[in-house]
Enzyme design. Sequence first.
Site, PDB file in Angstrom:
ATOM      1  N   ASN A  86       0.834  -1.194   0.000  1.00  0.00           N
ATOM      2  CA  ASN A  86       0.000   0.000   0.000  1.00  0.00           C
ATOM      3  C   ASN A  86       0.870   1.245   0.000  1.00  0.00           C
ATOM      4  O   ASN A  86       2.017   1.240   0.452  1.00  0.00           O
ATOM      5  CB  ASN A  86      -1.052  -0.015   1.117  1.00  0.00           C
ATOM      6  CG  ASN A  86      -0.491  -0.115   2.521  1.00  0.00           C
ATOM      7  OD1 ASN A  86       0.607  -0.606   2.729  1.00  0.00           O
ATOM      8  ND2 ASN A  86      -1.261   0.345   3.483  1.00  0.00           N
ATOM      9  N   GLU A  88      -3.033  -4.620  -3.067  1.00  0.00           N
ATOM     10  CA  GLU A  88      -3.549  -5.560  -4.063  1.00  0.00           C
ATOM     11  C   GLU A  88      -3.715  -4.876  -5.414  1.00  0.00           C
ATOM     12  O   GLU A  88      -3.332  -5.416  -6.461  1.00  0.00           O
ATOM     13  CB  GLU A  88      -4.905  -6.128  -3.609  1.00  0.00           C
ATOM     14  CG  GLU A  88      -4.866  -6.823  -2.252  1.00  0.00           C
ATOM     15  CD  GLU A  88      -5.198  -5.876  -1.091  1.00  0.00           C
ATOM     16  OE1 GLU A  88      -4.703  -4.736  -1.048  1.00  0.00           O
ATOM     17  OE2 GLU A  88      -5.967  -6.315  -0.218  1.00  0.00           O
ATOM     18  N   CYS A 113     -10.680  -3.426  -4.161  1.00  0.00           N
ATOM     19  CA  CYS A 113      -9.684  -4.373  -4.675  1.00  0.00           C
ATOM     20  C   CYS A 113     -10.351  -5.657  -5.174  1.00  0.00           C
ATOM     21  O   CYS A 113      -9.879  -6.268  -6.138  1.00  0.00           O
ATOM     22  CB  CYS A 113      -8.645  -4.697  -3.611  1.00  0.00           C
ATOM     23  SG  CYS A 113      -7.481  -3.343  -3.337  1.00  0.00           S
TER      24      CYS A 113
HETATM   25 ZN   LIG Z   1      -8.100  -2.392  -1.412  1.00  0.00          ZN
END
Ligand SMILES: [Zn+2]
Length: 137
Positions: free
Chosen positions: A46, A59, A93
């Site tokens: 992230n 992701e 995601c």
């Molecule tokens: Zn996410």
Amino acid sequence: MDHSKSSTSLREAALRALDNAYAPYSNFRVGAALRTSDGRLVTGCNMENSAYGLAICAETLAVASAVSQGLTGFEEIAIATEDSEPTPPCGACRQVLNEFAPRIRISSYTRDGKEASWTLDELLPHAFVLNQSRGRM
Ligand SMILES: [Zn+2]
């Protein structure tokens, strides 16, 4: 193929990516590793921003990195966090994964060894799919 061994390497790749997470605002650090249909591993972490809305999930970043390399077939994604319980991917995601791999297997790991896994079907029933004929009524 030795499935357990390849799952271990995918988990280890996600844990390595976790080390690169840039999450100074939430302190919720995430790593992800995708296994492509041809066996390659592509990672993401992230990446937050001081303008919070610009944050990118691990992701989604892994998927974007793979697509940028011309890779669009995915078999499995591993997620790693420092949380006490395995974390499933967020709703956004799930939709990103559905675009390329509706049948992908998702595994999530904590640093201290807990794990969980799901299919995308379980986490995202009734996914949005653009019906391109709708716009031409
Ligand atoms: Zn996410």
